[in-house]
Write a protein that holds these residues in place. Structure first.
Motif, PDB file in Angstrom:
ATOM      1  N   TYR A 238       0.962  -1.049  -0.086  1.00  0.00           N
ATOM      2  CA  TYR A 238      -0.107   0.360   0.032  1.00  0.00           C
ATOM      3  C   TYR A 238       0.800   1.087  -0.174  1.00  0.00           C
ATOM      4  N   PRO A 239       1.956   1.824  -1.525  1.00  0.00           N
ATOM      5  CA  PRO A 239       2.921   2.299  -0.727  1.00  0.00           C
ATOM      6  C   PRO A 239       2.012   3.877  -0.957  1.00  0.00           C
ATOM      7  N   GLU A 240       0.878   4.319  -0.963  1.00  0.00           N
ATOM      8  CA  GLU A 240       0.433   5.629  -0.785  1.00  0.00           C
ATOM      9  C   GLU A 240       0.015   6.048   1.065  1.00  0.00           C
ATOM     10  N   THR A 241       0.114   4.623   1.217  1.00  0.00           N
ATOM     11  CA  THR A 241      -0.195   5.538   2.700  1.00  0.00           C
ATOM     12  C   THR A 241       0.548   5.744   3.551  1.00  0.00           C
ATOM     13  N   LEU A 242       0.494   6.587   4.118  1.00  0.00           N
ATOM     14  CA  LEU A 242       1.252   7.694   5.135  1.00  0.00           C
ATOM     15  C   LEU A 242       2.218   6.647   6.139  1.00  0.00           C
ATOM     16  N   GLU A 243       3.169   7.315   6.478  1.00  0.00           N
ATOM     17  CA  GLU A 243       3.754   6.097   7.807  1.00  0.00           C
ATOM     18  C   GLU A 243       2.384   6.936   9.401  1.00  0.00           C
TER      19      GLU A 243
ATOM     20  N   GLY B 204      12.836  14.822   4.849  1.00  0.00           N
ATOM     21  CA  GLY B 204      10.960  14.597   4.536  1.00  0.00           C
ATOM     22  C   GLY B 204      10.923  12.840   4.225  1.00  0.00           C
ATOM     23  N   LEU B 205      11.426  12.162   3.950  1.00  0.00           N
ATOM     24  CA  LEU B 205      11.491  10.753   3.049  1.00  0.00           C
ATOM     25  C   LEU B 205      10.690   9.841   4.185  1.00  0.00           C
ATOM     26  N   GLY B 206      11.067   9.902   5.225  1.00  0.00           N
ATOM     27  CA  GLY B 206      10.103   8.871   6.647  1.00  0.00           C
ATOM     28  C   GLY B 206      10.421   7.360   5.461  1.00  0.00           C
ATOM     29  N   TRP B 207       9.085   6.587   5.913  1.00  0.00           N
ATOM     30  CA  TRP B 207       8.072   5.767   5.290  1.00  0.00           C
ATOM     31  C   TRP B 207       8.916   5.127   3.553  1.00  0.00           C
ATOM     32  N   GLN B 208       9.036   7.121   3.123  1.00  0.00           N
ATOM     33  CA  GLN B 208       8.753   6.647   1.400  1.00  0.00           C
ATOM     34  C   GLN B 208       9.886   5.711   1.221  1.00  0.00           C
TER      35      GLN B 208
ATOM     36  N   VAL C 126       6.999   8.948  13.205  1.00  0.00           N
ATOM     37  CA  VAL C 126       7.409  10.491  13.573  1.00  0.00           C
ATOM     38  C   VAL C 126       7.333  11.190  14.541  1.00  0.00           C
ATOM     39  N   GLU C 127       6.904  10.512  15.854  1.00  0.00           N
ATOM     40  CA  GLU C 127       6.770  11.871  16.939  1.00  0.00           C
ATOM     41  C   GLU C 127       8.558  11.970  17.478  1.00  0.00           C
TER      42      GLU C 127
END
Length: 499
Positions: A398-403, A482-486, A444-445
């Motif tokens: 589910y690549p579009e899902t945000l972390e 700003g990549l994060g989970w991406q 993210v926190e």
């Protein structure tokens, strides 16, 4: 020179508080572990000049530090006992004080750092790896290279020595491998190859070289007569009761073989994360490899309080690492075709409903608390690895899902809870570099990020492992950009990571 080589042997008098115990319910000898302490939840802000928030060591529980140090000293005493066997036969090539110093670093540093589990002492990696160096000059050079790499991880002045020792080993590598018969007793070469693969975690950046080591090691293992017997088709046609008797008599592994097989399986499981798509052709698919190794990995050679004490490298996390290995392989094939997507969905379900082992009641109520703590560490490790596999597969499917997805953040909270259970310098952190790298991208926190970095820094300091610095750099870069989970979707993000 001899005194230097056995440095680290722990006199029994120094272990009075942590006396090795033998319970009536088991034949296994135990060592004191550690007690759980709550972490200091105050976060420290990162500055531009200091990416990692490092809390003073004094703030950590002194008891936790002492307990972890004692466990490492216990493992070091086992390693030193194995080293003494070599001097009985005479070590080839041990000719200078510098050699003795580096060899001591290998025995009491490197091998202790890669021994993460409370396991039967005959399965301890040190008991398996070290004695083989007594009979082979090239393997002893490999040990020197590993010892120098261990020293170089925290000492810049040792890096030139580490590189020169590795260059000497690689200069003879092709000749050694070419001359070995793949059908003979070649366990010493498997020891060498796995040692070199582990060496890269302390001072190395060459993932492709590690793949070469593992490829040859697997070729050697799969040619063992016992491996062939374990996978022979004629056993499938026999009744279950007869088959089990024949199996036990004909291909029961020795402790040495059992440890080598699992050491290979662990290193193979994590290497996929740092490879690019071109490298996937160098290793066989884990969907095939684990099928082939399963009869060997399932063997429990000793009667221990917890069954996973027969797993000397991965402990309770062994099945979770199979998930991780397959998830990493699927990442190499992203974006998926229809066949790969079906495989990913099936694996995703297994990771989602993964149930880690729990302490058997007779262990919880009959064994000392320190034994239970070490065994529980292994259970926490299993959960952490499974969480990493789930998070990676979720993003791939589910690549579009945000972390920020609630399910993902709930699992991040579960991960932080498991991480809190591990003591300040927990040795088991040495096998958790794969899930740390994956899970960290989805945090993210800020307070959780700071805590994660602090734990990584102190784990690395404890076991002198440079790959923790590599993970810290990877996560800081991922978060700052700003990549994060991406980041999990693009393998080029992992180019500078080594675990």
């Amino acid at each position: 020179m001899g005194a230097c080589a056995v440095k680290g042997v722990v006199p029994k008098s120094s272990l009075n508080e942590f006396q090795l115990q033998k319970k009536q319910t088991s034949t296994f000898v135990f060592v004191y572990g550690n007690k759980r302490r709550k972490r200091d939840t105050q976060s420290v802000k990162r500055t531009e000049s200091e990416k990692v928030s490092v809390k003073p060591v004094e703030r950590a529980s002194r008891q936790d530090q002492l307990d972890d140090a004692i466990f490492r000293k216990y493992v070091a005493s086992l390693c030193s006992q194995s080293a003494l066997l070599g001097f009985v036969y005479g070590f080839p090539g041990l000719i200078s004080p510098k050699d003795a110093y580096i060899y001591d670093a290998f025995v009491n540093g490197f091998m202790v750092a890669v021994s993460t589990q409370l396991t039967h002492e005959r399965l301890q990696p040190g008991a398996v790896f070290i004695p083989h160096g007594a009979a082979n000059p090239w393997l002893l050079d490999v040990f020197y290279a590993c010892g120098a790499a261990f020293l170089a991880a925290s000492r810049k002045d040792m890096r030139e020595l580490a590189e020169s020792r590795m260059a000497k080993v690689m200069g003879q590598f092709q000749q050694v491998v070419t001359c070995v018969s793949f059908d003979s007793d070649n366990k010493w070469l498997v020891v060498a190859l796995l040692s070199l693969a582990l060496r890269e975690k302390f001072y190395g950046l060459d993932g492709h070289r590690t793949v070469l080591f593992l490829k040859i090691a697997f070729q050697l293992i799969r040619n063992w007569p016992k491996t062939k017997l374990a996978n022979s088709k004629h056993l499938e046609g026999l009744p279950e009761d007869i088959r089990s008797v024949i199996s036990e008599q004909t291909w029961l592994l020795t402790p040495i073989e059992r440890t080598l097989v699992e050491s290979f399986a662990y290193n193979y499981s994590v290497i996929g994360l740092v490879l690019d798509q071109k490298s996937q052709f160098l290793l066989d698919s884990p969907f095939e490899v684990f099928d082939e190794l399963q009869p060997l990995l399932d063997q429990q050679l000793y009667r221990c309080p917890a069954p996973w004490m027969n797993n000397p490298v991965m402990g309770a996390a062994l099945p979770a690492f199979e998930l991780a290995s397959k998830a990493g392989w699927l990442q190499l094939h992203y974006p998926f075709d229809e066949s790969m997507r079906h495989q990913a969905i099936a694996l995703f379900r297994l990771a989602k409903y993964f149930v880690p082992p729990v302490l058997p009641p007779d262990v919880r109520f009959n064994q000392p608390k320190h034994v239970c703590k070490r065994l529980l560490d292994s259970c926490h490790a299993a959960r952490i690895v499974a969480q990493g596999a789930y998070i990676l597969l979720y993003k791939l499917l589910y690549p579009e899902t945000l972390e920020t997805e609630s399910d993902i953040q709930r699992r991040i909270s579960n991960f932080i809870s498991d991480l809190e259970q591990l003591s300040f310098h927990s040795s088991i952190s040495g096998i958790l570099t794969w899930p740390f790298s994956i899970i960290g991208t989805a945090i993210v926190e800020k307070s959780q990020r700071d805590y994660m970095l602090w734990r990584l820094h102190n784990f690395g300091c404890a076991i002198k492992n440079s790959c923790f610095d590599s993970i810290i750099e990877f996560l800081n870069r991922t978060w700052d950009e700003g990549l994060g989970w991406q980041a999990l979707l693009d393998k080029t993000n992992f180019d500078k990571l080594f675990i």
